[in-house]
Enzyme design. Structure first.
Site, PDB file in Angstrom:
ATOM      1  N   GLU A   1       0.835  -1.214   0.000  1.00  0.00           N
ATOM      2  CA  GLU A   1       0.000   0.000   0.000  1.00  0.00           C
ATOM      3  C   GLU A   1       0.868   1.262   0.000  1.00  0.00           C
ATOM      4  O   GLU A   1       2.044   1.224   0.361  1.00  0.00           O
ATOM      5  CB  GLU A   1      -0.903   0.017   1.230  1.00  0.00           C
ATOM      6  CG  GLU A   1      -0.145   0.060   2.543  1.00  0.00           C
ATOM      7  CD  GLU A   1      -1.014   0.483   3.728  1.00  0.00           C
ATOM      8  OE1 GLU A   1      -1.487   1.627   3.735  1.00  0.00           O
ATOM      9  OE2 GLU A   1      -1.191  -0.325   4.652  1.00  0.00           O
TER      10      GLU A   1
ATOM     11  N   LYS B   1      -3.417  -2.542  15.081  1.00  0.00           N
ATOM     12  CA  LYS B   1      -2.819  -1.762  16.172  1.00  0.00           C
ATOM     13  C   LYS B   1      -3.699  -1.771  17.405  1.00  0.00           C
ATOM     14  O   LYS B   1      -4.918  -1.854  17.314  1.00  0.00           O
ATOM     15  CB  LYS B   1      -2.639  -0.317  15.724  1.00  0.00           C
ATOM     16  CG  LYS B   1      -1.575  -0.186  14.674  1.00  0.00           C
ATOM     17  CD  LYS B   1      -0.642   0.979  14.987  1.00  0.00           C
ATOM     18  CE  LYS B   1       0.476   0.996  13.970  1.00  0.00           C
ATOM     19  NZ  LYS B   1       0.112   1.774  12.807  1.00  0.00           N
TER      20      LYS B   1
HETATM   21  N1  PSU Z   1      -2.899   0.793  10.472  1.00  0.00           N
HETATM   22  C1  PSU Z   1      -1.749   1.375  10.780  1.00  0.00           C
HETATM   23  N2  PSU Z   1      -1.294   2.420  10.065  1.00  0.00           N
HETATM   24  C2  PSU Z   1      -1.992   2.870   8.999  1.00  0.00           C
HETATM   25  C3  PSU Z   1      -3.195   2.227   8.661  1.00  0.00           C
HETATM   26  C4  PSU Z   1      -3.619   1.199   9.419  1.00  0.00           C
HETATM   27  O1  PSU Z   1      -1.112   0.945  11.709  1.00  0.00           O
HETATM   28  O2  PSU Z   1      -1.554   3.826   8.359  1.00  0.00           O
HETATM   29  C5  PSU Z   1      -3.923   2.672   7.452  1.00  0.00           C
HETATM   30  C6  PSU Z   1      -3.939   1.537   6.434  1.00  0.00           C
HETATM   31  O3  PSU Z   1      -3.760   2.085   5.152  1.00  0.00           O
HETATM   32  C7  PSU Z   1      -5.332   0.983   6.607  1.00  0.00           C
HETATM   33  C8  PSU Z   1      -6.112   2.225   6.937  1.00  0.00           C
HETATM   34  O4  PSU Z   1      -5.814   0.345   5.458  1.00  0.00           O
HETATM   35  O5  PSU Z   1      -5.255   2.971   7.780  1.00  0.00           O
HETATM   36  C9  PSU Z   1      -7.418   1.952   7.616  1.00  0.00           C
HETATM   37  O6  PSU Z   1      -8.081   3.155   7.813  1.00  0.00           O
HETATM   38  P1  PSU Z   1      -9.607   3.197   8.331  1.00  0.00           P
HETATM   39  O7  PSU Z   1      -9.566   2.680   9.740  1.00  0.00           O
HETATM   40  O8  PSU Z   1     -10.000   4.634   8.243  1.00  0.00           O
HETATM   41  O9  PSU Z   1     -10.372   2.287   7.426  1.00  0.00           O
END
Ligand code: PSU
Ligand code: MN
Length: 312
Positions: free
Chosen positions: A32, A166
């Site tokens: 990504e 996380k």
């Molecule tokens: N987890 C992390 N760091 C991140 C992300 C997730 O530790 O930068 C990013 C990833 O790109 C993941 C996204 O797909 O956040 C998920 O965001 P949301 O919870 O808004 O769907």
């Protein structure tokens, strides 16, 4: 770069190395770009992106970092593009539902796990690596903040390799959600569902496998069964990279209060919490984040190699 236009109006641009590997059936690992624009700070983000790609190569696969640019999906990075995404403040996080608009507007975008899975499947890349997946947020009982990543696992036939989610998220609820939605989940060389850079989440993964060929077989059988979606493989952080869970929890308690008083909700929440944790731990979490990205990318490449050898 090789360009392809599909009959449906999509445009793909492949770095030659990626196009050649795909044409020859060589192992490729999709990556990504949101981690570059939003996950880590400059210049650590560039260093991490390069280290991740190097880890994929060292384990026998070709890295294909995914970017959205000028109405096209770009597979594979180069130094100029990396610099541009790593230094730009304005390149948005593009999740699955944002993809058609960013492509239609021909504006740049950085892919999350969810949108990377869509792009990987379009290109025929069977495996994707990320450090941490999105999950069910703490307080989701009230705010319904559940990452689109979890839904996308049920739709895209691409394997995701990650270090779990996380601890800023609600990990027990994340596991419940994956179970309810029938997402096949296996821990590689571990029993635990990892909490990204923390020593342990205290939670078990429903399955464990220690050999990449066993995982490749399970991936192929999942596809053969006709069930939709992809397998999720978790990789634990190396003990020397992990942060004591209590250190992270203490920093998070403060960060969550700050997010609430600043009314930070929705897509910007993850980045806000990560930055707060980084400050509170003197950069410890950011260093651990970079290390975890490398262990997941290495494992993803091992599994990609097994998959390329074993897929009928
Ligand atoms: N987890 C992390 N760091 C991140 C992300 C997730 O530790 O930068 C990013 C990833 O790109 C993941 C996204 O797909 O956040 C998920 O965001 P949301 O919870 O808004 O769907
Ligand atoms: Mn969300």
């Amino acid at each position: 770069m090789k360009h392809f236009d599909t009959d449906h109006g999509l445009t793909f641009k492949f770095q030659t190395e990626v196009a050649d590997a795909l044409a020859e059936g060589q192992p490729v690992v999709a990556l990504e770009s949101n981690v570059i624009t939003h996950g880590l700070r400059y210049p650590h983000n560039i260093a991490a992106a390069q280290d991740i790609e190097a880890a994929v190569r060292a384990n026998g696969a070709v890295p294909a970092t995914i970017f959205i640019e000028d109405g096209a999906i770009v597979y594979g990075s180069d130094p100029q593009r990396l610099e541009r995404y790593a230094t730009s403040d304005g390149i948005p996080k593009v999740s699955s539902r944002d993809l058609p608009f960013v492509l239609a507007n021909r504006s740049p975008g950085a892919t999350t796990v969810a949108s990377s899975l869509i792009c990987a499947q379009w290109a025929g890349i069977p495996i994707f690596s990320s450090a941490g997946i999105g999950g069910v947020h703490r307080g989701a009982q009230d705010n319904m903040d559940v990452s689109a990543d979890l839904i996308q696992f049920t739709r895209s036939r691409v394997t995701t390799v990650c270090a779990g989610a996380k601890m800023i998220l609600d990990l027990p609820l994340t596991l419940e959600f994956l179970e309810t939605h029938c997402v096949p989940l296996v821990a590689y060389k571990s029993d635990d569902f990892p909490a990204f850079f923390c020593e342990t989440s205290g939670l078990k993964c429903p399955q464990r496998m220690d050999d990449p060929h066993s995982i490749a077989r399970a991936i192929n059988l999942h596809a053969a069964s006709g069930a939709p979606g992809g397998v999720v493989v978790t990789v634990p952080p190396r003990p020397e990279d992990a942060i004591p869970t209590q250190v992270a929890e203490d920093a998070l308690a403060t960060a969550l209060k700050r997010a609430e008083s600043a009314n930070i909700v929705g897509p910007g929440l993850t980045k806000f919490l990560m930055r707060q944790l980084e400050e509170a731990t003197g950069g410890q979490t950011a260093r651990a984040n970079a290390a975890v990205l490398i262990s997941t990318a290495s494992a993803a490449a091992e599994i990609a190699v097994a998959l390329a050898a074993d897929t009928p």
